[in-house]
Design a protein around this motif. Structure first.
Motif, PDB file in Angstrom:
ATOM      1  N   THR B 331       0.812  -1.211   0.000  1.00 39.95           N
ATOM      2  CA  THR B 331       0.000   0.000   0.000  1.00 39.95           C
ATOM      3  C   THR B 331       0.853   1.271   0.000  1.00 39.95           C
ATOM      4  OG1 THR B 331      -0.175  -0.457   2.359  1.00 39.95           O
ATOM      5  CG2 THR B 331      -2.112  -0.916   1.020  1.00 39.95           C
ATOM      6  N   GLN B 332       2.033   1.210   0.605  1.00 45.78           N
ATOM      7  CA  GLN B 332       2.825   2.429   0.814  1.00 45.78           C
ATOM      8  C   GLN B 332       3.840   2.699  -0.308  1.00 45.78           C
ATOM      9  OE1 GLN B 332       2.052   4.322   3.479  1.00 45.78           O
ATOM     10  NE2 GLN B 332       0.517   2.803   4.088  1.00 45.78           N
ATOM     11  N   VAL B 333       4.419   1.657  -0.852  1.00 47.84           N
ATOM     12  CA  VAL B 333       5.553   1.808  -1.760  1.00 47.84           C
ATOM     13  C   VAL B 333       5.193   1.247  -3.128  1.00 47.84           C
ATOM     14  CG1 VAL B 333       8.062   1.503  -1.833  1.00 47.84           C
ATOM     15  CG2 VAL B 333       6.806   0.976   0.278  1.00 47.84           C
ATOM     16  N   GLU B 334       5.689   1.861  -4.200  1.00 45.35           N
ATOM     17  CA  GLU B 334       5.428   1.294  -5.525  1.00 45.35           C
ATOM     18  C   GLU B 334       6.404   0.152  -5.790  1.00 45.35           C
ATOM     19  OE1 GLU B 334       5.230   3.758  -9.055  1.00 45.35           O
ATOM     20  OE2 GLU B 334       4.427   2.032 -10.133  1.00 45.35           O
ATOM     21  N   THR B 335       5.833  -0.993  -6.109  1.00 40.75           N
ATOM     22  CA  THR B 335       6.634  -2.209  -6.282  1.00 40.75           C
ATOM     23  C   THR B 335       6.061  -3.048  -7.412  1.00 40.75           C
ATOM     24  OG1 THR B 335       5.224  -3.366  -4.712  1.00 40.75           O
ATOM     25  CG2 THR B 335       7.232  -2.376  -3.817  1.00 40.75           C
ATOM     26  N   PHE B 336       6.784  -4.075  -7.787  1.00 41.70           N
ATOM     27  CA  PHE B 336       6.215  -5.153  -8.613  1.00 41.70           C
ATOM     28  C   PHE B 336       6.786  -6.460  -8.085  1.00 41.70           C
ATOM     29  CE2 PHE B 336      10.133  -3.893 -10.698  1.00 41.70           C
ATOM     30  CZ  PHE B 336      10.716  -5.088 -11.098  1.00 41.70           C
ATOM     31  N   ALA B 366      17.511   3.837 -17.866  1.00 41.51           N
ATOM     32  CA  ALA B 366      18.894   3.364 -17.813  1.00 41.51           C
ATOM     33  C   ALA B 366      19.123   2.354 -16.701  1.00 41.51           C
ATOM     34  CB  ALA B 366      19.846   4.544 -17.640  1.00 41.51           C
ATOM     35  N   SER B 367      18.379   2.489 -15.612  1.00 43.35           N
ATOM     36  CA  SER B 367      18.627   1.616 -14.464  1.00 43.35           C
ATOM     37  C   SER B 367      17.338   1.348 -13.693  1.00 43.35           C
ATOM     38  CB  SER B 367      19.653   2.274 -13.529  1.00 43.35           C
ATOM     39  OG  SER B 367      19.585   1.702 -12.240  1.00 43.35           O
ATOM     40  N   GLY B 368      17.289   0.177 -13.074  1.00 45.09           N
ATOM     41  CA  GLY B 368      16.130  -0.182 -12.253  1.00 45.09           C
ATOM     42  C   GLY B 368      16.205   0.411 -10.855  1.00 45.09           C
ATOM     43  N   GLU B 369      17.194   1.197 -10.592  1.00 38.60           N
ATOM     44  CA  GLU B 369      17.401   1.759  -9.253  1.00 38.60           C
ATOM     45  C   GLU B 369      16.167   2.528  -8.751  1.00 38.60           C
ATOM     46  OE1 GLU B 369      20.776   4.543  -7.130  1.00 38.60           O
ATOM     47  OE2 GLU B 369      21.141   3.814  -9.164  1.00 38.60           O
ATOM     48  N   PRO B 370      15.732   2.249  -7.549  1.00 40.30           N
ATOM     49  CA  PRO B 370      14.537   2.945  -7.034  1.00 40.30           C
ATOM     50  C   PRO B 370      14.851   4.381  -6.626  1.00 40.30           C
ATOM     51  CG  PRO B 370      15.381   1.432  -5.381  1.00 40.30           C
ATOM     52  CD  PRO B 370      16.238   1.246  -6.603  1.00 40.30           C
ATOM     53  N   ALA B 371      13.793   5.137  -6.392  1.00 39.03           N
ATOM     54  CA  ALA B 371      13.937   6.547  -6.016  1.00 39.03           C
ATOM     55  C   ALA B 371      14.472   6.679  -4.597  1.00 39.03           C
ATOM     56  CB  ALA B 371      12.592   7.246  -6.143  1.00 39.03           C
ATOM     57  N   ILE B 372      14.043   5.794  -3.743  1.00 34.13           N
ATOM     58  CA  ILE B 372      14.421   5.914  -2.322  1.00 34.13           C
ATOM     59  C   ILE B 372      15.823   5.389  -2.067  1.00 34.13           C
ATOM     60  CG2 ILE B 372      12.139   5.911  -1.307  1.00 34.13           C
ATOM     61  CD1 ILE B 372      12.904   2.682  -0.976  1.00 34.13           C
TER      62      ILE B 372
END
Lengths: 372, 372
Positions: B331-336, B366-372
């Motif tokens: 619910t809190q974080v965007e994920t797959f 360019a990268s799958g790196e998350p924002a956080i």
């Protein structure tokens, strides 16, 4: 030889290879391709009863009985009162599941060799104003009686009562037109006259009552309103669908449409029924029901009167010749049943009769004639 | 090309062709051949948890959630009080179905990125003596957390509380030994790590509590005691079984045994998981969970931080290359999510990583790196 046996049962029944081959793929239950299968299937089902304007259809995981229970749980409020018109084993099961879930339930008993009576229902509904819903089994598979759906629906409509129809073994074979027959819910399943494989049911619910059904079910899994709402919003089933069963049903429905829909299916089953009845009569067998109330779905025969008869040996002897018969479900009389439904035609029915003849021969029984 | 897509989901998942081919026959649900399949399947299932001495297993039609609901309905008396240890979406669903059926339910919340705490449970059971049953999800598919089953079971045993375990996505992959872990019920389903097709669940019930479960369920279809009693008496399912799903599961279990049972399956899934994790790390992706509590079943990844990312396009791009990913359920974080289970090996996982790499390329990320 290891050849598939013909299932002369009220379901699971013999399906086409084409239907089974549809199961040779895996589907993501979240994927658009699978959602499209579900959507097309639901449209096709609605079309069969001409219910596009008046009803929605909600598929549900599990056997047909799960859908019957879900229909009662979803439609009947906690303070509701269900009158079950009982002329057989499946009626009794409907009454039992209604009572168990805490809904008031009255059982109106009829002879299992006769249709339920719309006149008696009329009187009952006049006398007991607390009844909110009537439950009818369209084709009572216990004996095979074709119950008078239209007349019962008319009585219910006149009294303003909700009608829940278990059309498990009649749907797609006997005509049901939602434009003429007024019902709140009608239930059927994948593995019956649509000739799919077993594993899911579906319930037609009248649009006008749908909103009022919210929050009535005390079961999450069986809440058809919740299932419907979620499906409309997402295109998906709420919980994991039986994907292979769903695609097999979709494929079976295509073949149903290609065959010519309900009239063509009824014609084939009627021919199956006639082939069976005439062949069995030649062997001395007597059907349990009066032909005027017999649905061409499943036929109950009296057991032969000969003392050498026992069902187990009879079943085994027919089975060894490739035909699976079905035991009787009547309490008073010894009987057995033979289904006329599934992906079979009159050739298979002729062969079945021949298998029965040879089974009698095996057992040293000269005639199928009953004792009574 | 029209090739089957690989399902990287928590089920339905990719099954072997051999499993699917088992569905190319029709079975009479009343017939001895089918009863033998059911009997063998039940024996094999019991063997997986070494439960022959202590437990019975009761199969049930429908999705896994139907079996969870059935377990609660059958085991928990009307005056019972269920404590649900909640660290994810499937825990919340269990609490919802318990509450709906009218059982008292307390939810003990934990962070969805952490295991539930046996120490907190110990304290809670000491403080609230009205609790009769504890419910635990072994592998919380919402995020993929491997919950501490043994420790929770030990706490429950010490307090004399019944434990109901939803082992839907862990059963047959993670070790569960009924001789060491004390539970009253444990639930799983056909379309998960046994690699069958979806359509039925099964519940292991402790023999010692079985008799006490009679008549507790307010649902007929979901009464596992009734299902069990009927099956023991007749060898048959009470209501029409999903015959094709059952034989597919029996065939899948044979392959499970041939592969080397649970240890071999865990080893394959662990290799799948490692291949996935390392490959995704190369692309910059970060898993949501600490590896120490991650089950090698389904892995949640943070969505890439790049503004060009959206799940729909990402899903479509991977799908066009033959791989079905799964949306996040947090619910809190965007994920797959990416599943490691099903009839797939590290080759398919390597290919999946490559499909993800190309999907990112498609999207200009360019990268799958998350924002956080």
């Amino acid at each position: 030889m290891d050849r598939d046996k013909i299932l002369l049962t009220p379901g699971p029944l013999t399906t086409t290879l084409r239907t089974k081959i549809a199961m040779l793929r895996d589907w993501g239950s979240w994927d658009a391709d699978f959602n499209a299968v579900t959507a097309r299937l639901r449209q096709s089902l609605l079309k069969i009863i001409h219910g596009e304007e008046t009803h929605v259809v909600v598929p549900l995981q599990g056997s047909g009985t799960f859908s019957v229970e879900a229909a009662v749980a979803t439609l009947v409020p906690k303070g509701g009162h269900v009158l079950v018109m009982d002329n057989g084993a499946y009626c009794k099961r409907a009454a039992r599941l209604t009572t168990l879930m805490g809904r008031t339930c009255t059982v109106m008993g009829f002879d299992e060799a006769e249709q339920v009576s719309p006149a008696a229902l009329d009187e009952k509904l006049g006398a007991d104003k607390t009844i909110t819903h009537v439950m009818l089994i369209h084709c009572e598979t216990g004996a095979g009686v074709h119950n008078p759906l239209q007349a019962v629906a008319d009585v219910c409509a006149r009294h303003g009562k909700g009608l829940i129809v278990d059309a498990m073994s009649s749907f797609a074979a006997l005509p049901i037109d939602a434009r003429e027959v007024k019902f709140d819910a009608l239930i059927a399943a994948s593995g019956k006259c649509l000739e799919g494989v077993p594993g899911m049911g579906f319930v037609f619910i009248r649009k006008a009552i749908l909103d009022g059904c919210a929050g009535q079910s005390q079961s999450l899994a069986m809440d058809l309103h919740d299932q419907y709402t979620y499906m409309e919003k997402t295109g998906q089933w709420r919980f994991t669908p039986p994907t292979h069963v769903v695609v097999a049903l979709a494929e079976a429905v295509k073949q149903f449409e290609e065959e010519g829909g309900q009239p063509a299916r009824l014609a084939r089953y009627t021919k199956n029924y006639q082939t069976l009845i005439h062949g069995m009569a030649r062997l001395g067998f007597m059907p349990f029901l009066d032909p005027s109330i017999q649905a061409p779905i499943i036929v109950t025969f009296h057991a032969p009167g000969d003392a050498r008869y026992d069902f187990k040996s009879f079943y085994a002897a027919a089975r060894s010749r490739g035909f699976i018969l079905y035991p009787g479900k009547l309490t008073q009389v010894e009987t057995f049943r033979v289904g006329c439904i599934g992906a079979i035609g009159s050739d298979e029915m002729e062969q079945a009769v021949q298998a029965v003849a040879l089974a009698l021969e095996d057992m040293g029984i000269a005639s199928g004639e009953p004792a009574i």
